[in-house]
Scaffold this motif. Structure first.
Motif: not given
Length: 187
Positions: A109-115, A141-146, A169-180
Motif C-alpha cells: 500500500g501507500c500512505a499519502v500525506t496531504v500537505p 492523511d493530513a496534518p491537523t491544520d488540513v 483542493k476546495v479551500a486553502t487547507d481543505e481537500w475533498d476525497l472523491i472516488g471508490l
C-alpha cells in the motif's frame, strides 16, 4: 402620406371614428412604402472594430466606439495527462503533481500525506488522482491544520485494487476525497 389612427394613444388624438376604406388602404400603402425603402436601402451595420482579451475577459469594440463586455471566456478544465508510478509506501504530493495521475504499485500500500498550504501552495481547484494498482490500499492523511472531507461511513483509503480516488483542493487547507473509498465496517 401620414398614417391615420382611429383612437387616441401614444400617436396622438386619432380621428374618433372608423377609418374609411381609402384611409385603411392609405395606411397599408404607407407602411409598404416604408418597408420597401428599407429593403432597397438597408442601413449600414456598425461593424466590429476590435476584440480585446485580457486573461479570460473578452471585450468587443464596434466602429462607433460602443463596447460590449467584458465577457468571461469559457476554459476547458485541465485533464491529467501525465501518468506517474508511485512505488514507495509513503508519498508526499509536490506542486508538480497538480492535476496529475498517480498509480500506486506497492504491494503493502501507500500512505499519502496531504500537505498544508504553508508547505505546498497548491492552487484551489487542484486535483490529484491516485489509483490503487497493487494489493495494498492507498490511504490519505493530513496534518491537523488540513481538513480532508471523506464520506460518512467510509475510510479515507481506496476500497480495492483498481479503485481510484481524487483529491480536490476546495479551500486553502481543505481537500475533498472523491472516488471508490473503503467502507468503514468497524462502526
Amino acid at each position: 402620406m401620414t398614417i391615420v389612427y382611429r383612437t387616441a394613444g401614444a400617436w396622438g388624438a386619432g380621428q374618433g371614428y372608423n377609418l374609411t376604406a381609402l384611409q385603411a388602404d392609405g395606411n397599408f400603402y404607407d407602411l409598404d412604402q416604408r418597408i420597401q425603402a428599407i429593403e432597397d436601402n438597408p442601413p449600414e451595420p456598425v461593424n466590429i472594430s476590435n476584440i480585446t482579451v485580457v486573461g479570460t475577459q473578452m471585450t468587443v469594440i464596434l466602429e462607433d466606439a460602443t463596447e460590449f463586455g467584458p465577457f468571461t471566456l469559457p476554459q476547458a478544465n485541465f485533464r491529467p495527462s501525465v501518468v506517474a508510478t508511485v512505488s514507495t509506501v509513503t508519498y508526499d504530493p509536490v506542486l508538480g503533481d497538480a492535476n496529475g495521475y498517480k498509480r500506486c504499485t506497492n504491494a503493502a500500500g501507500c500512505a499519502v500525506t496531504v500537505p498544508s498550504n504553508s508547505e505546498v501552495a497548491f492552487p484551489v481547484d487542484t486535483e490529484i488522482t491516485f489509483r490503487q494498482a497493487g494489493d495494498g490500499a492507498v490511504t490519505f492523511d493530513a496534518p491537523t491544520d488540513v481538513t480532508l472531507n471523506g464520506l460518512l461511513g467510509y475510510l479515507n483509503q481506496t476500497a480495492f485494487e483498481g479503485a481510484t480516488v481524487t483529491l480536490k483542493k476546495v479551500a486553502t487547507d481543505e481537500w475533498d476525497l472523491i472516488g471508490l473509498l473503503a467502507e468503514d465496517v468497524t462502526a
